[in-house]
Design a protein around this motif. Structure first.
Motif, PDB file in Angstrom:
ATOM      1  N   ASP A 224      68.076 -33.578  78.961  1.00  0.00           N
ATOM      2  CA  ASP A 224      67.435 -32.423  78.729  1.00  0.00           C
ATOM      3  C   ASP A 224      67.827 -31.902  77.320  1.00  0.00           C
ATOM      4  O   ASP A 224      68.466 -32.692  76.870  1.00  0.00           O
ATOM      5  CB  ASP A 224      68.177 -31.370  79.886  1.00  0.00           C
ATOM      6  CG  ASP A 224      67.632 -29.977  79.722  1.00  0.00           C
ATOM      7  OD1 ASP A 224      66.594 -29.805  79.292  1.00  0.00           O
ATOM      8  OD2 ASP A 224      68.322 -28.994  80.122  1.00  0.00           O
ATOM      9  N   GLU A 225      67.152 -30.946  76.922  1.00  0.00           N
ATOM     10  CA  GLU A 225      67.308 -30.445  75.409  1.00  0.00           C
ATOM     11  C   GLU A 225      67.102 -28.897  75.391  1.00  0.00           C
ATOM     12  O   GLU A 225      66.427 -28.533  76.144  1.00  0.00           O
ATOM     13  CB  GLU A 225      66.627 -31.259  74.564  1.00  0.00           C
ATOM     14  CG  GLU A 225      65.127 -31.048  74.403  1.00  0.00           C
ATOM     15  CD  GLU A 225      64.431 -31.808  73.324  1.00  0.00           C
ATOM     16  OE1 GLU A 225      64.108 -31.229  72.421  1.00  0.00           O
ATOM     17  OE2 GLU A 225      64.239 -32.885  73.642  1.00  0.00           O
ATOM     18  N   THR A 226      67.746 -28.337  74.402  1.00  0.00           N
ATOM     19  CA  THR A 226      67.485 -26.910  74.301  1.00  0.00           C
ATOM     20  C   THR A 226      67.452 -26.627  72.578  1.00  0.00           C
ATOM     21  O   THR A 226      67.833 -27.613  71.858  1.00  0.00           O
ATOM     22  CB  THR A 226      68.873 -26.119  74.717  1.00  0.00           C
ATOM     23  OG1 THR A 226      69.926 -26.480  73.693  1.00  0.00           O
ATOM     24  CG2 THR A 226      69.346 -26.512  76.025  1.00  0.00           C
ATOM     25  N   GLY A 227      66.934 -25.453  72.444  1.00  0.00           N
ATOM     26  CA  GLY A 227      66.752 -24.949  71.342  1.00  0.00           C
ATOM     27  C   GLY A 227      67.998 -24.261  70.616  1.00  0.00           C
ATOM     28  O   GLY A 227      68.905 -24.260  71.376  1.00  0.00           O
ATOM     29  N   ARG A 228      67.924 -23.669  69.364  1.00  0.00           N
ATOM     30  CA  ARG A 228      69.169 -23.391  68.796  1.00  0.00           C
ATOM     31  C   ARG A 228      69.751 -22.120  69.587  1.00  0.00           C
ATOM     32  O   ARG A 228      70.882 -21.801  69.651  1.00  0.00           O
ATOM     33  CB  ARG A 228      68.647 -22.915  67.375  1.00  0.00           C
ATOM     34  CG  ARG A 228      70.272 -22.349  66.589  1.00  0.00           C
ATOM     35  CD  ARG A 228      69.936 -22.365  65.141  1.00  0.00           C
ATOM     36  NE  ARG A 228      71.308 -22.253  64.514  1.00  0.00           N
ATOM     37  CZ  ARG A 228      71.246 -22.094  63.345  1.00  0.00           C
ATOM     38  NH1 ARG A 228      70.344 -22.477  62.600  1.00  0.00           N
ATOM     39  NH2 ARG A 228      72.585 -21.914  62.817  1.00  0.00           N
ATOM     40  N   ARG A 229      68.894 -21.255  69.800  1.00  0.00           N
ATOM     41  CA  ARG A 229      69.386 -19.971  70.717  1.00  0.00           C
ATOM     42  C   ARG A 229      69.953 -20.309  71.854  1.00  0.00           C
ATOM     43  O   ARG A 229      70.883 -19.681  72.405  1.00  0.00           O
ATOM     44  CB  ARG A 229      67.969 -19.018  71.018  1.00  0.00           C
ATOM     45  CG  ARG A 229      68.269 -17.786  71.779  1.00  0.00           C
ATOM     46  CD  ARG A 229      66.988 -16.804  71.695  1.00  0.00           C
ATOM     47  NE  ARG A 229      66.545 -16.450  70.384  1.00  0.00           N
ATOM     48  CZ  ARG A 229      65.634 -15.656  70.316  1.00  0.00           C
ATOM     49  NH1 ARG A 229      64.769 -15.307  71.273  1.00  0.00           N
ATOM     50  NH2 ARG A 229      65.341 -15.469  69.034  1.00  0.00           N
ATOM     51  N   SER A 230      69.500 -21.320  72.683  1.00  0.00           N
ATOM     52  CA  SER A 230      70.109 -21.810  73.971  1.00  0.00           C
ATOM     53  C   SER A 230      71.650 -22.381  73.488  1.00  0.00           C
ATOM     54  O   SER A 230      72.416 -22.029  74.342  1.00  0.00           O
ATOM     55  CB  SER A 230      69.320 -22.862  74.496  1.00  0.00           C
ATOM     56  OG  SER A 230      68.266 -22.464  74.972  1.00  0.00           O
ATOM     57  N   ALA A 231      71.676 -23.049  72.566  1.00  0.00           N
ATOM     58  CA  ALA A 231      72.856 -23.698  71.920  1.00  0.00           C
ATOM     59  C   ALA A 231      73.859 -22.460  71.628  1.00  0.00           C
ATOM     60  O   ALA A 231      75.065 -22.467  72.041  1.00  0.00           O
ATOM     61  CB  ALA A 231      72.678 -24.291  70.686  1.00  0.00           C
TER      62      ALA A 231
END
Length: 249
Positions: A224-231
Motif C-alpha cells: 500500500d501507499e499513501t500521499g502526504r495528507r494521509s501521512a
C-alpha cells in the motif's frame, strides 16, 4: 514527470536455498523522483532495510533491476558502483558506521577526498554539514568520545555532504530525542525541497508525516501507499494514541 532518481523494477532479493530460503523482498516496483521524500513503513522483517540496501547498491537483487539516475546498478563495474555510492547516494546506517580512527570531520570528508576534492574544500564542506546538523563543536572529536545521538548526527552529515541526489536513511532518528529528531527530519525535508530525492525507513507515523508519500511493506511486498495528507493523518492518530496512553498513566 521528471525521470526518477531511484527506480526499482520488480526488485526481488532471496537469501538461502531450499528449506532455508528467505524471500526478503518480492517483486517491488517503486520510483522516487527529484524533490520527493518517501517514508517506508512496515513490521519487523517486512523487507524495509533490504529495500534500502538494494537502493544504495550495497546488495544486488536476485531478480529485477535497481536504477539510480537512469543507470542500472547491476550493469556497473565494482569501480563504477563505488563511484555512484560516493557521489550520488548518501546512506544513513542504523549503526552509524563511523570509522573509529577518524574524527567527525574526517569521517565526513573521506568520500569527498576519495573523489579528488582538495582537503581544504572537503573540510570546509564537512564543517558546514556539521553546523547544519547542529553539532559543529564535534569536528575534531573521535566517535568513541560522542554519544549515540551525536554519532547519528555526524553520520547524517556524512550522508548529506556534496551533491547527493539520493539520500537513504534507516531509522535516522532512532538515537535522537524528539526535538533533535524533528530538526534532523527538517534538514532531510529541506534537501528534498532543494531537488534531492530521499527514502527513509521509520516506525514512527509522526516522522512519516514529513514525507510526500508513505509506502508500506509486508512479507517483502509493497502492499500500500499513501500521499502526504494521509501521512499527516497517521501522525495525528499516533499523537492521539500517545496522549491517551500518557493520561492513563
Amino acid at each position: 514527470m521528471t525521470e526518477a532518481v531511484l527506480h526499482l523494477d520488480g526488485a526481488t532479493r532471496v537469501h538461502g536455498q531450499g528449506a532455508a530460503e528467505v524471500r526478503a523482498l518480492q517483486g517491488v516496483d517503486l520510483r522516487v523522483h527529484p524533490g520527493e521524500f518517501v517514508a517506508v513503513m512496515g513490521p519487523s522483517g517486512s523487507g524495509k532495510s533490504t529495500l534500502l540496501t538494494l537502493a544504495g547498491g550495497l546488495d544486488s537483487p536476485t531478480d529485477g533491476r535497481v536504477m539510480v539516475e537512469g543507470r542500472s546498478l547491476g550493469e556497473l563495474s565494482r569501480r563504477q558502483l563505488a563511484q555512484v555510492r560516493r557521489r550520488a547516494v548518501g546512506y544513513v546506517f542504523q549503526d552509524y558506521n563511523l570509522i573509529p580512527a577518524l574524527t567527525a570531520a574526517e569521517n565526513i570528508m573521506l568520500p569527498r577526498e576519495l573523489d579528488g576534492v582538495s582537503t581544504r574544500t572537503a573540510r570546509r564542506e564537512a564543517l558546514a554539514a556539521l553546523e547544519e546538523m547542529g553539532v559543529g563543536e564535534l569536528a575534531d572529536r573521535f566517535p568513541d568520545g560522542m554519544s549515540g545521538g551525536q554519532q547519528q548526527r555526524v553520520a547524517i552529515a556524512r550522508a548529506l555532504i556534496g551533491d547527493r541526489r539520493l539520500v537513504l536513511a534507516d531509522e535516522p532518528t532512532g538515537a535522537l530525542d524528539s526535538t533533535t529528531g524533528e530538526a534532523v527530519l527538517a534538514v532531510l525535508r529541506a534537501r528534498c525541497d532543494a531537488g534531492a530525492a530521499a527514502m527513509m525507513v521509520t516506525h514512527e507515523a509522526r516522522h512519516a508525516a514529513w514525507a510526500d508519500r508513505v509506502v508500506f511493506l509486508r512479507d517483502g511486498r509493497l502492499v500500500d501507499e499513501t500521499g502526504r495528507r494521509s501521512a499527516e493523518a497517521l501522525a495525528a492518530i499516533a499523537a492521539g494514541i500517545n496522549s491517551r496512553i500518557g493520561e492513563a498513566r
